[in-house]
Design a protein around this motif. Structure first.
Motif, PDB file in Angstrom:
ATOM      1  N   ASN A  55      11.050 -62.405  -1.503  1.00  0.00           N
ATOM      2  CA  ASN A  55      10.411 -61.291  -0.793  1.00  0.00           C
ATOM      3  C   ASN A  55      10.573 -59.958  -1.505  1.00  0.00           C
ATOM      4  O   ASN A  55       9.874 -58.991  -1.189  1.00  0.00           O
ATOM      5  N   THR A  56      11.498 -59.883  -2.462  1.00  0.00           N
ATOM      6  CA  THR A  56      11.661 -58.634  -3.229  1.00  0.00           C
ATOM      7  C   THR A  56      10.634 -58.525  -4.356  1.00  0.00           C
ATOM      8  O   THR A  56      10.466 -57.455  -4.945  1.00  0.00           O
ATOM      9  N   LEU A  57       9.947 -59.635  -4.680  1.00  0.00           N
ATOM     10  CA  LEU A  57       9.040 -59.657  -5.829  1.00  0.00           C
ATOM     11  C   LEU A  57       7.636 -59.221  -5.432  1.00  0.00           C
ATOM     12  O   LEU A  57       7.125 -59.613  -4.384  1.00  0.00           O
ATOM     13  N   ASN A  58       7.024 -58.435  -6.282  1.00  0.00           N
ATOM     14  CA  ASN A  58       5.636 -58.016  -6.081  1.00  0.00           C
ATOM     15  C   ASN A  58       4.735 -59.062  -6.733  1.00  0.00           C
ATOM     16  O   ASN A  58       4.569 -59.093  -7.951  1.00  0.00           O
ATOM     17  N   LYS A  59       4.157 -59.944  -5.912  1.00  0.00           N
ATOM     18  CA  LYS A  59       3.398 -61.090  -6.446  1.00  0.00           C
ATOM     19  C   LYS A  59       2.093 -60.668  -7.121  1.00  0.00           C
ATOM     20  O   LYS A  59       1.462 -61.474  -7.806  1.00  0.00           O
ATOM     21  N   ALA A  60       1.674 -59.417  -6.917  1.00  0.00           N
ATOM     22  CA  ALA A  60       0.458 -58.942  -7.571  1.00  0.00           C
ATOM     23  C   ALA A  60       0.729 -58.572  -9.029  1.00  0.00           C
ATOM     24  O   ALA A  60      -0.195 -58.282  -9.784  1.00  0.00           O
ATOM     25  N   GLN A  61       2.001 -58.570  -9.410  1.00  0.00           N
ATOM     26  CA  GLN A  61       2.379 -58.283 -10.791  1.00  0.00           C
ATOM     27  C   GLN A  61       3.026 -59.523 -11.409  1.00  0.00           C
ATOM     28  O   GLN A  61       3.897 -60.148 -10.804  1.00  0.00           O
ATOM     29  N   GLY A  62       2.594 -59.887 -12.601  1.00  0.00           N
ATOM     30  CA  GLY A  62       3.124 -61.080 -13.247  1.00  0.00           C
ATOM     31  C   GLY A  62       2.414 -62.332 -12.755  1.00  0.00           C
ATOM     32  O   GLY A  62       1.503 -62.289 -11.914  1.00  0.00           O
ATOM     33  N   VAL A  63       2.852 -63.482 -13.287  1.00  0.00           N
ATOM     34  CA  VAL A  63       2.291 -64.778 -12.893  1.00  0.00           C
ATOM     35  C   VAL A  63       3.448 -65.699 -12.504  1.00  0.00           C
ATOM     36  O   VAL A  63       4.556 -65.597 -13.057  1.00  0.00           O
ATOM     37  N   TYR A  64       3.181 -66.606 -11.573  1.00  0.00           N
ATOM     38  CA  TYR A  64       4.241 -67.400 -10.967  1.00  0.00           C
ATOM     39  C   TYR A  64       3.910 -68.893 -11.035  1.00  0.00           C
ATOM     40  O   TYR A  64       2.762 -69.292 -10.840  1.00  0.00           O
ATOM     41  N   MET A  65       4.949 -69.698 -11.287  1.00  0.00           N
ATOM     42  CA  MET A  65       4.796 -71.155 -11.233  1.00  0.00           C
ATOM     43  C   MET A  65       5.938 -71.738 -10.419  1.00  0.00           C
ATOM     44  O   MET A  65       7.120 -71.464 -10.685  1.00  0.00           O
ATOM     45  N   MET A  66       5.584 -72.568  -9.428  1.00  0.00           N
ATOM     46  CA  MET A  66       6.549 -73.181  -8.527  1.00  0.00           C
ATOM     47  C   MET A  66       6.559 -74.678  -8.776  1.00  0.00           C
ATOM     48  O   MET A  66       5.552 -75.359  -8.552  1.00  0.00           O
ATOM     49  N   MET A  67       7.674 -75.216  -9.250  1.00  0.00           N
ATOM     50  CA  MET A  67       7.756 -76.632  -9.630  1.00  0.00           C
ATOM     51  C   MET A  67       8.677 -77.381  -8.679  1.00  0.00           C
ATOM     52  O   MET A  67       9.878 -77.113  -8.621  1.00  0.00           O
ATOM     53  N   SER A  68       8.098 -78.326  -7.946  1.00  0.00           N
ATOM     54  CA  SER A  68       8.892 -79.104  -7.002  1.00  0.00           C
ATOM     55  C   SER A  68       8.042 -80.182  -6.362  1.00  0.00           C
ATOM     56  O   SER A  68       6.829 -80.030  -6.224  1.00  0.00           O
ATOM     57  N   SER A  69       8.695 -81.274  -5.943  1.00  0.00           N
ATOM     58  CA  SER A  69       8.040 -82.240  -5.069  1.00  0.00           C
ATOM     59  C   SER A  69       8.453 -81.956  -3.620  1.00  0.00           C
ATOM     60  O   SER A  69       8.137 -82.726  -2.723  1.00  0.00           O
ATOM     61  N   GLY A  70       9.157 -80.840  -3.412  1.00  0.00           N
ATOM     62  CA  GLY A  70       9.535 -80.400  -2.076  1.00  0.00           C
ATOM     63  C   GLY A  70       8.820 -79.096  -1.725  1.00  0.00           C
ATOM     64  O   GLY A  70       7.708 -78.836  -2.178  1.00  0.00           O
ATOM     65  N   ASN A  71       9.481 -78.236  -0.932  1.00  0.00           N
ATOM     66  CA  ASN A  71       8.807 -76.997  -0.490  1.00  0.00           C
ATOM     67  C   ASN A  71       9.721 -75.783  -0.531  1.00  0.00           C
ATOM     68  O   ASN A  71       9.499 -74.803   0.179  1.00  0.00           O
ATOM     69  N   PHE A  72      10.771 -75.814  -1.366  1.00  0.00           N
ATOM     70  CA  PHE A  72      11.670 -74.669  -1.538  1.00  0.00           C
ATOM     71  C   PHE A  72      12.221 -74.174  -0.200  1.00  0.00           C
ATOM     72  O   PHE A  72      12.256 -72.991   0.080  1.00  0.00           O
ATOM     73  N   GLY A  73      12.624 -75.100   0.631  1.00  0.00           N
ATOM     74  CA  GLY A  73      13.233 -74.725   1.903  1.00  0.00           C
ATOM     75  C   GLY A  73      12.256 -74.095   2.873  1.00  0.00           C
ATOM     76  O   GLY A  73      12.656 -73.273   3.722  1.00  0.00           O
ATOM     77  N   GLY A  74      10.968 -74.454   2.776  1.00  0.00           N
ATOM     78  CA  GLY A  74       9.965 -73.929   3.707  1.00  0.00           C
ATOM     79  C   GLY A  74       9.294 -72.655   3.255  1.00  0.00           C
ATOM     80  O   GLY A  74       8.718 -71.929   4.069  1.00  0.00           O
ATOM     81  N   LEU A  75       9.302 -72.352   1.970  1.00  0.00           N
ATOM     82  CA  LEU A  75       8.697 -71.147   1.442  1.00  0.00           C
ATOM     83  C   LEU A  75       7.171 -71.209   1.542  1.00  0.00           C
ATOM     84  O   LEU A  75       6.553 -72.190   1.132  1.00  0.00           O
TER      85      LEU A  75
END
Length: 445
Positions: free
Chosen positions: A421-441
């Motif tokens: 929640n501290t990250l500004n998702k409009a800046q930079g690019v993001y990749m989420m790697m998992s066969s799960g859901n990061f604790g409900g994110l």
């Protein structure tokens, strides 16, 4: 034909149940828990169990086939009743073979890439309206169900998994298919809870190659040393077709495949996906699809579900999710991501939650897996370790095994979410790697 599924709610099992219902079979089933999307899809077809649990009274002498899923246990009461009545009990792959034994079977195998390659092949065939039976492990655009079984089709395309067939059949699934045409994309140790040594794991692929029907075809990745060794040491007769990463470039954020017919723009990116594409091209060629037709179709392929899949966010930030969790898959995904977005600040998140990925011995395989990212995050749940009855793992050990001192390591979902929640998702690019859901994110916000 009357069939009953023990553990009907699984991602593979429910697709097979729907395919059989569509084929005109009488289908019933049981499970102790069914989640979405399986629940809604079974309900729509009228084959969702009325209540959860196991009911031996459902097992009657007039059932022609009992199909047993991996989710069930050896002491399952419905399984015990089926044995008592002497009913024919099939594993999922065994039943698929029975449905396809008069067809030409095309089996796509490998530790990584098999879902994407199978999806590419089906996309191309569908684009050119060539009807085949199939089974693939991910949802694909343009397909309602990921299993199709008919009386009339000549070919069946199968994703070949090396995991166990059922609780009472401990053979690798792909050993039951007896392919006429096969592909082997790569070998990298996985499923260490079942295959305790790398050689034990490789042995499954040796057996797979040996199961190719006499005079069949094997398309294989010549850039993978383990694959090459397996192929060169095979004693059975089949035609060998090697493939390697084709030439490509990236311009204006778009990947272009370099071919004799000119540059072909693609909707996917990453060297591993270009390698997958080349394997798919060779398989399609054996099915009568010429290169020109293959390239025409593959331009519109956007990827299999959860394989470098772009997530539409409310803030229009650039975020991809990937099913990657095994080391070879993580390394390939990170490399592709860094190459595609080399001028952007890159954030990579990896969740470790499978038995293998939480095993200190296996963690060695992740060395340098997150290198190249500007911000690299690893998350695993201490509660998950307790549930799996595994020893605690320290964040320092994770950094040591990944050979990356700059890793951010979280073991608590709330702390991970607070950082997110501290990250500004409009800046930079993001990749989420998992066969799960990061604790409900929630990746859309």
């Amino acid at each position: 034909m009357k069939t009953h599924f023990i553990a009907i709610g699984g991602s593979a099992m429910h697709n097979l149940a729907i395919a059989l219902k569509d084929k005109g079979y009488q289908v019933t089933g049981s499970d102790d828990a069914i989640f979405e999307p399986s629940k809604s899809r079974l309900e729509k077809k009228g084959i969702l169990p009325e209540e959860m649990g196991w009911f031996p009274e459902k097992i009657t002498p007039d059932i022609d086939a009992v199909i047993l899923g991996m989710h069930a246990h050896q002491d399952n009461p419905e399984l015990a009743k089926a044995k008592e009545l002497g009913l024919k009990i099939y594993s999922y792959p065994e039943f698929l073979y029975e449905q396809s034994k008069t067809k030409t079977r095309v089996v796509i195998a490998g530790s990584h890439g098999k879902t994407t390659i199978t999806s590419m092949i089906l996309h191309v065939l569908n684009f050119h309206q060539k009807d085949v039976d199939f089974m693939v492990g991910a949802q694909l655009e343009g397909f309602d169900c990921m299993v199709k079984l008919t009386q009339d089709n000549d070919f069946m395309v199968l994703e070949g998994d090396e995991y166990l067939s059922s609780p009472i059949d401990l053979r690798s699934k792909f050993l039951l298919y007896q392919p006429n045409i096969a592909l082997l994309s790569g070998i990298a140790w996985d499923h260490i809870n079942v295959f305790k040594t790398f050689d034990d794991y490789i042995e499954q692929f040796r057996k797979f190659v040996a199961s190719i029907t006499p005079g069949g075809v094997l398309v294989y990745n010549e850039e993978d040393a383990e694959v090459v060794k397996v192929v060169e040491n095979a004693e059975n007769y089949f035609r060998k077709i090697p493939y390697k990463t084709p030439e490509y470039d990236i311009s204006n954020g778009k990947v272009h495949l370099k071919t004799e017919m000119g540059d072909i723009p693609l909707s996917v990116f990453g060297a591993h996906n270009l390698l997958n594409l080349e394997g798919a091209r060779h398989i399609c060629h054996t099915l009568g699809i010429m290169d020109e037709d293959f390239y025409e179709a593959i331009m519109s392929f956007k990827g299999a579900s959860k394989r470098l899949e772009k997530v539409e966010r409310e803030d229009k930030g650039v975020l991809y999710k990937d099913f990657a969790h095994a080391p070879s898959k993580v390394k390939a995904a990170v490399k592709a991501f860094c190459e595609q977005f080399k001028n952007e600040k890159k954030y990579g998140f990896l969740e470790l939650h499978t038995y293998s990925s939480l095993n200190p011995v296996f963690l060695e395989q992740y060395d340098h897996a997150m290198d190249g990212l500007d911000e690299a995050v690893v998350f695993y749940s201490e509660d998950a370790l307790k549930i799996k009855r595994m020893e605690p793992i320290s964040p320092d050990l994770i950094k040591e095994k990944f050979k990356n001192e700059n890793l951010r390591v979280f073991t608590n979902a709330e702390e991970l979410h607070a950082y997110w929640n501290t990250l500004n998702k409009a800046q930079g690019v993001y990749m989420m790697m998992s066969s799960g859901n990061f604790g409900g994110l929630d990746l859309t916000k």
